[in-house]
Scaffold this motif. Structure first.
Motif, PDB file in Angstrom:
ATOM      1  N   ILE A   1      -8.230   6.941  -6.129  1.00 34.51           N
ATOM      2  CA  ILE A   1      -7.439   6.443  -7.252  1.00 34.51           C
ATOM      3  C   ILE A   1      -7.042   4.990  -7.038  1.00 34.51           C
ATOM      4  N   LEU A   2      -6.667   4.657  -5.819  1.00 32.70           N
ATOM      5  CA  LEU A   2      -6.177   3.318  -5.517  1.00 32.70           C
ATOM      6  C   LEU A   2      -7.272   2.363  -5.059  1.00 32.70           C
ATOM      7  N   ASP A   3      -8.507   2.860  -4.973  1.00 34.93           N
ATOM      8  CA  ASP A   3      -9.621   2.041  -4.485  1.00 34.93           C
ATOM      9  C   ASP A   3      -9.258   1.430  -3.126  1.00 34.93           C
ATOM     10  N   MET A   4      -8.782   2.298  -2.242  1.00 33.35           N
ATOM     11  CA  MET A   4      -8.306   1.890  -0.930  1.00 33.35           C
ATOM     12  C   MET A   4      -9.180   2.547   0.137  1.00 33.35           C
TER      13      MET A   4
ATOM     14  N   LEU B   1      -5.912  13.483 -16.946  1.00 41.87           N
ATOM     15  CA  LEU B   1      -5.716  12.541 -15.841  1.00 41.87           C
ATOM     16  C   LEU B   1      -4.455  12.853 -15.045  1.00 41.87           C
ATOM     17  N   ALA B   2      -3.456  13.464 -15.699  1.00 41.86           N
ATOM     18  CA  ALA B   2      -2.258  13.866 -14.958  1.00 41.86           C
ATOM     19  C   ALA B   2      -2.594  14.937 -13.932  1.00 41.86           C
ATOM     20  N   ASP B   3      -3.539  15.831 -14.281  1.00 41.39           N
ATOM     21  CA  ASP B   3      -3.942  16.892 -13.361  1.00 41.39           C
ATOM     22  C   ASP B   3      -5.052  16.448 -12.419  1.00 41.39           C
ATOM     23  N   THR B   4      -5.975  15.625 -12.950  1.00 42.61           N
ATOM     24  CA  THR B   4      -7.125  15.171 -12.161  1.00 42.61           C
ATOM     25  C   THR B   4      -7.267  13.664 -12.337  1.00 42.61           C
ATOM     26  N   PRO B   5      -6.520  12.869 -11.563  1.00 41.39           N
ATOM     27  CA  PRO B   5      -6.466  11.418 -11.785  1.00 41.39           C
ATOM     28  C   PRO B   5      -7.803  10.710 -11.725  1.00 41.39           C
ATOM     29  N   ASP B   6      -8.809  11.285 -11.042  1.00 41.89           N
ATOM     30  CA  ASP B   6     -10.085  10.593 -10.919  1.00 41.89           C
ATOM     31  C   ASP B   6     -11.149  11.155 -11.868  1.00 41.89           C
ATOM     32  N   ALA B   7     -10.727  11.887 -12.906  1.00 39.70           N
ATOM     33  CA  ALA B   7     -11.685  12.450 -13.869  1.00 39.70           C
ATOM     34  C   ALA B   7     -12.332  11.318 -14.663  1.00 39.70           C
ATOM     35  N   GLU B   8     -13.614  11.070 -14.414  1.00 40.75           N
ATOM     36  CA  GLU B   8     -14.278   9.906 -14.996  1.00 40.75           C
ATOM     37  C   GLU B   8     -14.381   9.980 -16.514  1.00 40.75           C
ATOM     38  N   GLU B   9     -14.710  11.153 -17.071  1.00 44.43           N
ATOM     39  CA  GLU B   9     -14.857  11.270 -18.517  1.00 44.43           C
ATOM     40  C   GLU B   9     -13.526  11.046 -19.213  1.00 44.43           C
ATOM     41  N   ALA B  10     -12.439  11.574 -18.645  1.00 47.43           N
ATOM     42  CA  ALA B  10     -11.112  11.368 -19.228  1.00 47.43           C
ATOM     43  C   ALA B  10     -10.733   9.891 -19.199  1.00 47.43           C
ATOM     44  N   ARG B  11     -11.073   9.215 -18.098  1.00 42.67           N
ATOM     45  CA  ARG B  11     -10.802   7.777 -18.015  1.00 42.67           C
ATOM     46  C   ARG B  11     -11.577   7.015 -19.091  1.00 42.67           C
TER      47      ARG B  11
ATOM     48  N   TYR C   1      -1.043  16.131   0.304  1.00 45.64           N
ATOM     49  CA  TYR C   1       0.261  15.482   0.392  1.00 45.64           C
ATOM     50  C   TYR C   1       0.971  15.514  -0.963  1.00 45.64           C
ATOM     51  N   ARG C   2       2.294  15.569  -0.884  1.00 47.42           N
ATOM     52  CA  ARG C   2       3.141  15.381  -2.061  1.00 47.42           C
ATOM     53  C   ARG C   2       4.390  14.630  -1.622  1.00 47.42           C
ATOM     54  N   LEU C   3       5.230  14.258  -2.574  1.00 47.79           N
ATOM     55  CA  LEU C   3       6.445  13.521  -2.242  1.00 47.79           C
ATOM     56  C   LEU C   3       7.331  14.338  -1.315  1.00 47.79           C
TER      57      LEU C   3
ATOM     58  N   ARG D   1       0.839  -1.209   0.000  1.00 53.38           N
ATOM     59  CA  ARG D   1       0.000   0.000   0.000  1.00 53.38           C
ATOM     60  C   ARG D   1       0.871   1.255   0.000  1.00 53.38           C
ATOM     61  N   ALA D   2       1.961   1.232   0.785  1.00 50.28           N
ATOM     62  CA  ALA D   2       2.855   2.387   0.825  1.00 50.28           C
ATOM     63  C   ALA D   2       3.484   2.642  -0.538  1.00 50.28           C
ATOM     64  N   VAL D   3       3.905   1.574  -1.210  1.00 49.85           N
ATOM     65  CA  VAL D   3       4.501   1.720  -2.544  1.00 49.85           C
ATOM     66  C   VAL D   3       3.470   2.259  -3.528  1.00 49.85           C
ATOM     67  N   ASP D   4       2.235   1.738  -3.477  1.00 57.53           N
ATOM     68  CA  ASP D   4       1.175   2.237  -4.368  1.00 57.53           C
ATOM     69  C   ASP D   4       0.953   3.732  -4.162  1.00 57.53           C
ATOM     70  N   ILE D   5       0.960   4.170  -2.914  1.00 64.72           N
ATOM     71  CA  ILE D   5       0.737   5.589  -2.620  1.00 64.72           C
ATOM     72  C   ILE D   5       1.891   6.431  -3.143  1.00 64.72           C
ATOM     73  N   LEU D   6       3.124   5.985  -2.923  1.00 64.21           N
ATOM     74  CA  LEU D   6       4.279   6.727  -3.418  1.00 64.21           C
ATOM     75  C   LEU D   6       4.255   6.822  -4.939  1.00 64.21           C
ATOM     76  N   GLU D   7       3.898   5.738  -5.617  1.00 64.19           N
ATOM     77  CA  GLU D   7       3.836   5.768  -7.077  1.00 64.19           C
ATOM     78  C   GLU D   7       2.729   6.700  -7.560  1.00 64.19           C
ATOM     79  N   THR D   8       1.626   6.769  -6.823  1.00 67.18           N
ATOM     80  CA  THR D   8       0.539   7.682  -7.181  1.00 67.18           C
ATOM     81  C   THR D   8       0.994   9.137  -7.045  1.00 67.18           C
ATOM     82  N   LEU D   9       1.681   9.458  -5.961  1.00 74.68           N
ATOM     83  CA  LEU D   9       2.188  10.812  -5.783  1.00 74.68           C
ATOM     84  C   LEU D   9       3.255  11.138  -6.824  1.00 74.68           C
ATOM     85  N   ALA D  10       4.052  10.140  -7.202  1.00 72.27           N
ATOM     86  CA  ALA D  10       5.131  10.357  -8.165  1.00 72.27           C
ATOM     87  C   ALA D  10       4.619  10.540  -9.583  1.00 72.27           C
TER      88      ALA D  10
END
Length: 302
Positions: free
Chosen positions: A35-38, A204-214, A65-67, A11-20
């Motif tokens: 984003i991670l369905d967590m 998606l880079a700016d708004t990762p959960d944008a449903e229409e873009a997905r 949060y950020r890196l 989970r920690a790695v998934d979060i770091l990769e999401t922030l990165a």
């Protein structure tokens, strides 16, 4: 009982990769969890632990949060013992200056291809890559890496398509991969829906959960999977809009350790111009391979 990976660490790695994935953007706990369905509570506890050790930082008053700076130390340490990336980065930067383009270095991370360095000497409005950008290693993406994989690797890549590929489609992809191996680099050209894909990825880079873009991203990828996205040969009389070309850097075992990608200019190129750019790219990756004592994987008939 066999050992299994720690869920908390994963989970920690998934979060770091999401922030990165978009390091310039700070994210709330809810955004990361979505984003991670967590579960939000689990996500929050992991972020608090990362922040306590400096791997994440929380903004003053906005709970975003950020890196964190600890990531820099870890990244620098990894880079210091990975001469392949340092050498590849030097060649990529020299190529960007020589060609007046944006050039990136990407590596494989699990089932994704991730951009780890970008050297931008391109003209305004040209195609560009960004550090942290990642895309799933599945047709039609990743040919510059998969073309040198073994038979099992190619089969796994084909099996990862968004929808099952029929025998004709699999044969077409195999022919394209064979052409890439022979040529030494892959070329991606624009299709009518490429602008939609680029816009969706930027959103998606700016708004990762944008449903229409997905939705748009998934629709376009599904269409590209069954399109003539991988030309085995370019039409000698027809200019094309090149999106990118990529070539591999090999390690001492003949495995692809990184790829260099040249992002296309904002105008059409003749096939001869694409070929000249591709040859310069191939020369850069061959120099990087030689410098680290690597060797290209022997081409085997398939």
């Amino acid at each position: 009982m066999p050992l299994v990976a720690s869920p908390a660490v994963l989970r920690a790695v998934d979060i770091l990769e999401t922030l990165a994935a978009d390091p310039a953007e700070a994210m709330t706990v809810s955004e990361v969890a979505r984003i991670l369905d967590m579960p939000r509570a689990s996500c929050h506890t992991v972020l608090l632990a990362l922040a306590e050790r400096g791997y994440a930082v929380r903004g003053e008053g906005d709970l975003r949060y950020r890196l964190g700076p600890a990531c820099i130390a870890v990244g620098d340490a990894a880079r210091s013992i990975n001469s392949a990336l340092a050498v590849t980065g030097n060649e990529a930067e020299a190529l960007a200056r020589q060609t007046g383009t944006c050039v990136g270095v990407s590596v494989r991370t699990g089932d994704e291809i991730r951009v780890v360095e970008v050297f931008d000497h391109g003209a305004p409005f040209a195609v560009r890559g960004h550090v942290g950008q990642a895309i799933r290693l599945a047709p039609p993406f990743g040919t510059g890496l998969v073309a040198w994989a073994d038979e099992a690797g190619v089969d796994a890549w084909l099996d990862a398509a968004a929808v099952p590929l029929g025998e004709a489609a699999r044969a077409r992809y195999r022919a394209a991969l064979a052409a890439i191996r022979t040529r030494g680099y892959s070329v991606t050209v624009a299709t009518p829906r490429n602008p939609e894909l680029a816009d969706a990825l930027a959103t998606l880079a700016d708004t990762p959960d944008a449903e229409e873009a997905r939705r748009v991203r998934d629709d376009v990828v599904l269409e590209l999977t069954h399109s003539e996205y991988l030309p085995t040969d370019l039409d000698a009389d027809r200019p094309v809009r090149m999106l990118q070309c990529s070539a591999p850097v090999f390690d001492v075992l003949g495995n692809v350790v990184a790829t260099i990608m040249v992002f296309g200019p904002n105008y059409d190129l003749t096939p001869d111009e694409v070929a000249r750019l591709g040859e310069l790219l191939k020369e850069a990756t061959e120099r990087a391979t030689r410098h680290i004592g690597g060797k290209a994987r022997a081409l085997e008939p398939r």
